[in-house]
Design a protein around this motif. Structure first.
Motif, short mmCIF file in Angstrom:
data_model
loop_
_atom_site.label_atom_id
_atom_site.label_comp_id
_atom_site.label_asym_id
_atom_site.label_seq_id
_atom_site.Cartn_x
_atom_site.Cartn_y
_atom_site.Cartn_z
N LEU A 1 -0.76 6.21 12.09
CA LEU A 1 -0.69 7.52 11.45
C LEU A 1 -1.97 8.33 11.67
CD1 LEU A 1 0.81 9.54 9.79
CD2 LEU A 1 0.20 8.28 7.71
N VAL A 2 -3.12 7.66 11.64
CA VAL A 2 -4.38 8.37 11.91
C VAL A 2 -4.38 8.91 13.34
CG1 VAL A 2 -6.87 8.06 12.23
CG2 VAL A 2 -5.76 7.18 10.17
N GLN A 3 -3.86 8.12 14.27
CA GLN A 3 -3.76 8.60 15.65
C GLN A 3 -2.80 9.79 15.75
OE1 GLN A 3 -2.58 5.13 17.88
NE2 GLN A 3 -4.70 4.51 18.27
N ALA A 4 -1.70 9.70 15.04
CA ALA A 4 -0.70 10.79 15.07
C ALA A 4 -1.26 12.07 14.46
CB ALA A 4 0.55 10.36 14.32
N LEU A 5 -2.07 11.93 13.42
CA LEU A 5 -2.65 13.12 12.77
C LEU A 5 -3.54 13.91 13.72
CD1 LEU A 5 -3.57 11.62 9.27
CD2 LEU A 5 -2.20 13.69 9.64
N ALA A 6 -4.11 13.23 14.68
CA ALA A 6 -5.02 13.91 15.62
C ALA A 6 -4.27 14.74 16.66
CB ALA A 6 -5.90 12.87 16.32
N VAL A 7 -2.95 14.55 16.77
CA VAL A 7 -2.15 15.31 17.73
C VAL A 7 -1.92 16.72 17.19
CG1 VAL A 7 0.07 15.43 18.92
CG2 VAL A 7 -1.04 13.21 18.56
N GLN A 8 -2.02 17.69 18.06
CA GLN A 8 -1.98 19.09 17.66
C GLN A 8 -0.70 19.47 16.93
OE1 GLN A 8 -4.57 21.16 18.08
NE2 GLN A 8 -3.52 22.85 17.03
N ASP A 9 0.44 18.98 17.41
CA ASP A 9 1.72 19.43 16.84
C ASP A 9 2.22 18.53 15.70
OD1 ASP A 9 2.30 17.21 18.32
OD2 ASP A 9 3.94 18.10 19.46
N PHE A 10 1.36 17.67 15.15
CA PHE A 10 1.76 16.83 14.02
C PHE A 10 2.10 17.73 12.83
CE2 PHE A 10 0.95 14.67 10.03
CZ PHE A 10 1.55 13.44 10.20
N THR A 11 3.20 17.44 12.16
CA THR A 11 3.58 18.22 10.98
C THR A 11 3.57 17.36 9.71
OG1 THR A 11 5.92 17.82 11.49
CG2 THR A 11 4.94 19.90 12.25
N ALA A 12 4.40 16.32 9.69
CA ALA A 12 4.46 15.50 8.48
C ALA A 12 5.00 14.11 8.81
CB ALA A 12 5.32 16.16 7.42
N HIS A 13 4.67 13.17 7.94
CA HIS A 13 5.13 11.79 8.09
C HIS A 13 5.18 11.16 6.70
CE1 HIS A 13 5.78 8.01 10.30
NE2 HIS A 13 5.05 7.44 9.36
N THR A 14 6.10 10.23 6.51
CA THR A 14 6.23 9.55 5.22
C THR A 14 5.76 8.11 5.34
OG1 THR A 14 8.11 10.92 4.58
CG2 THR A 14 7.82 8.85 3.40
N LEU A 15 4.93 7.69 4.38
CA LEU A 15 4.43 6.32 4.35
C LEU A 15 4.17 5.92 2.90
CD1 LEU A 15 3.42 3.79 5.83
CD2 LEU A 15 1.16 4.88 5.98
N ALA A 16 4.64 4.74 2.54
CA ALA A 16 4.42 4.19 1.19
C ALA A 16 4.86 5.18 0.11
CB ALA A 16 2.96 3.79 1.00
N HIS A 17 6.02 5.80 0.31
CA HIS A 17 6.61 6.74 -0.65
C HIS A 17 5.79 8.02 -0.81
CE1 HIS A 17 9.10 3.35 -1.41
NE2 HIS A 17 8.22 2.69 -2.15
N CYS A 18 4.95 8.31 0.17
CA CYS A 18 4.15 9.54 0.14
C CYS A 18 4.38 10.34 1.42
CB CYS A 18 2.66 9.23 0.01
SG CYS A 18 2.19 8.62 -1.62
N LYS A 19 4.28 11.64 1.30
CA LYS A 19 4.38 12.52 2.46
C LYS A 19 2.98 12.93 2.88
CE LYS A 19 6.62 16.75 4.11
NZ LYS A 19 7.50 17.89 3.74
#
Length: 346
Positions: A297-315
Motif C-alpha cells: 500500500l505504501v508503494q501504491a500511494l507513491a503512484v500518481q494516479d492512486f485514489t483509494a484502497h481499503t485495508l483493515a476495515h479502513c479506507k
C-alpha cells in the motif's frame, strides 16, 4: 525436593531471574507437568527459600482431555505443588474440541481458563516456563512466516494475554539446564507425544535448530538477535510516536490526515509504521494491516494516479496533497444523539 543448592542456579542467579516479581504478594504459575514448567516450579520454590520470601503461590494445571493420561498428569502436578506448600487449581477444558488447529485452540483455552481462575483468586501475574530454546524456535518460525522487526523480537519477557500480565523468567535458561535440574531433585516430567510429532511446525523447527547450531545459528545467537530486534523496534516505535503526534491530524469525524510531503519524506520503514498507526487509530484499535499489505500500500500511494484502497476495515485515500485514513462507512457503529430544542448537529 528443595535440596540445598541447585547446580547452575546459585542464589544470585535465582534472584536475578525472579527480580521483577520479588515484591508481589501473589504469584501464579502455569504448570503442565512437562519439564519446562516443572523446572519453573522447582526454581520458584528454591528462589523463595534462598531469599526468604513468602508470597502466596498458585499453581494452575489444565486437564485438556486430549489424552487419557491428562487427569493423572494434573494430579501429579497437584501433588508436587502441595508438597512445596503451593495452592493448586486443576482446570478442566470440557468444551467441544476443534478438528483442526488443536494446539492453538488448547493454548487459547489454557490462558483463558487460567485468567478466569486468577481473577477468582485475586492474582494478577502469571509465570510460564518458556526458555531460550523456545525463544529461538519462535524467532525462526516468525522469520519463515515473513515477520518484520516487531515479530522478530520473539517473545517478550513481560506481556499481556487474556487480560493478565504474563512473565517469562526463563528466557535466558537453556532447556538442558531444566532437564538437569529435575534429575537433581528426582522429578520425572510428563512426556507429551505432541512435542515430537512433526506434523506441528514448532516440532519441525526444534529438530532443524539442532543442525543449525553447527553453522553458528544456535539458541544463544538467536536470543541475542531477538534482543537487538527488540531494541531497534523500541527506537523506531518512539520515532513513530513522535511523528504521529506532530504530523498526523484528526478531524471531528475521526478522519486522520497527513501531508504527503511529510509522509513520503520518511524512510520506507517509518512510512509503513505511520500508515499502520493511522489505520489502527482510525479503526478504533480493530486492526492495523499485515506487514506485506502495508508494504504494497505504501508503494501504491507513491503512484500518481492512486485514489483509494481499503485495508483493515479502513479506507486509505490520497487527495489535496494529503493522505487520509478513515473507517469504512459500513464499519462505523451508530449511536444515539440527543438533540435539544433549538439545537442543530452537522
Amino acid at each position: 525436593m528443595l535440596k540445598p543448592g541447585l547446580p547452575g542456579f546459585p542464589s544470585e542467579r535465582l534472584g536475578a531471574l525472579f527480580a521483577p516479581v520479588a515484591a508481589r504478594e501473589k504469584i501464579a504459575l502455569a504448570v503442565s507437568g512437562g519439564g519446562d514448567s516443572l523446572g519453573l516450579m522447582v526454581l520458584v520454590g528454591h528462589w523463595l527459600k534462598s531469599w526468604d520470601l513468602h508470597p502466596e503461590i498458585f499453581v494452575y494445571s489444565l486437564n485438556h482431555g486430549l489424552r487419557a493420561e491428562a487427569a493423572d498428569e494434573t494430579a501429579m502436578v497437584g501433588e508436587i505443588a502441595r508438597d512445596m506448600g503451593f495452592s493448586f487449581r486443576e482446570l478442566i477444558w470440557d468444551e467441544k474440541k476443534p478438528t483442526t488447529g488443536i494446539q492453538a485452540a488448547a493454548r487459547e483455552a489454557r490462558y483463558r481458563l487460567i485468567a478466569q481462575a486468577m481473577h477468582r483468586d485475586g492474582v494478577d501475574i502469571l509465570l510460564t516456563g518458556h526458555h531460550i530454546n523456545d525463544q529461538a524456535e519462535t524467532v525462526l518460525m516468525r522469520l519463515a512466516a515473513g515477520s518484520g522487526i516487531y515479530g522478530l523480537r520473539g517473545m517478550e519477557a513481560i506481556s499481556r494475554m487474556q487480560g493478565i500480565e504474563v512473565f517469562r523468567p526463563l528466557l535466558e535458561v537453556k532447556s538442558e539446564e531444566l532437564t538437569n535440574l529435575l534429575c537433581h531433585v528426582g522429578l520425572r516430567s510428563v512426556q507429551d507425544p505432541g512435542n515430537i510429532d512433526e506434523k506441528f511446525e514448532r516440532v519441525r523447527w526444534r529438530k532443524a535448530l539442532g543442525g543449525l547450531g553447527g553453522l553458528g545459528l544456535d539458541c544463544d545467537r538467536l536470543s541475542v538477535f531477538s534482543k537487538r530486534m527488540a531494541r531497534a523496534d523500541q527506537a523506531l516505535r518512539q520515532m513513530c510516536d513522535d511523528l504521529f503526534a506532530s504530523h498526523v491530524h484528526v478531524d471531528q469525524f475521526g478522519v486522520l490526515g497527513m501531508d504527503q510531503k511529510d509522509f513520503f519524506s520518511q524512510p520506507d520503514e517509518m512510512a509503513i509504521r505511520l500508515l499502520s498507526r493511522m489505520i489502527y487509530a482510525a479503526s478504533g484499535g480493530r486492526g492495523k494491516g499485515e506487514l506485506a499489505q502495508l508494504e504494497k500500500l505504501v508503494q501504491a500511494l507513491a503512484v500518481q494516479d492512486f485514489t483509494a484502497h481499503t485495508l483493515a476495515h479502513c479506507k486509505v485515500a490520497k487527495r489535496h496533497d494529503f493522505i487520509f485514513v478513515a473507517r469504512e462507512a459500513g464499519r462505523i457503529e451508530g449511536g444515539q444523539v440527543l438533540v435539544g430544542a433549538g439545537e442543530t448537529i452537522v
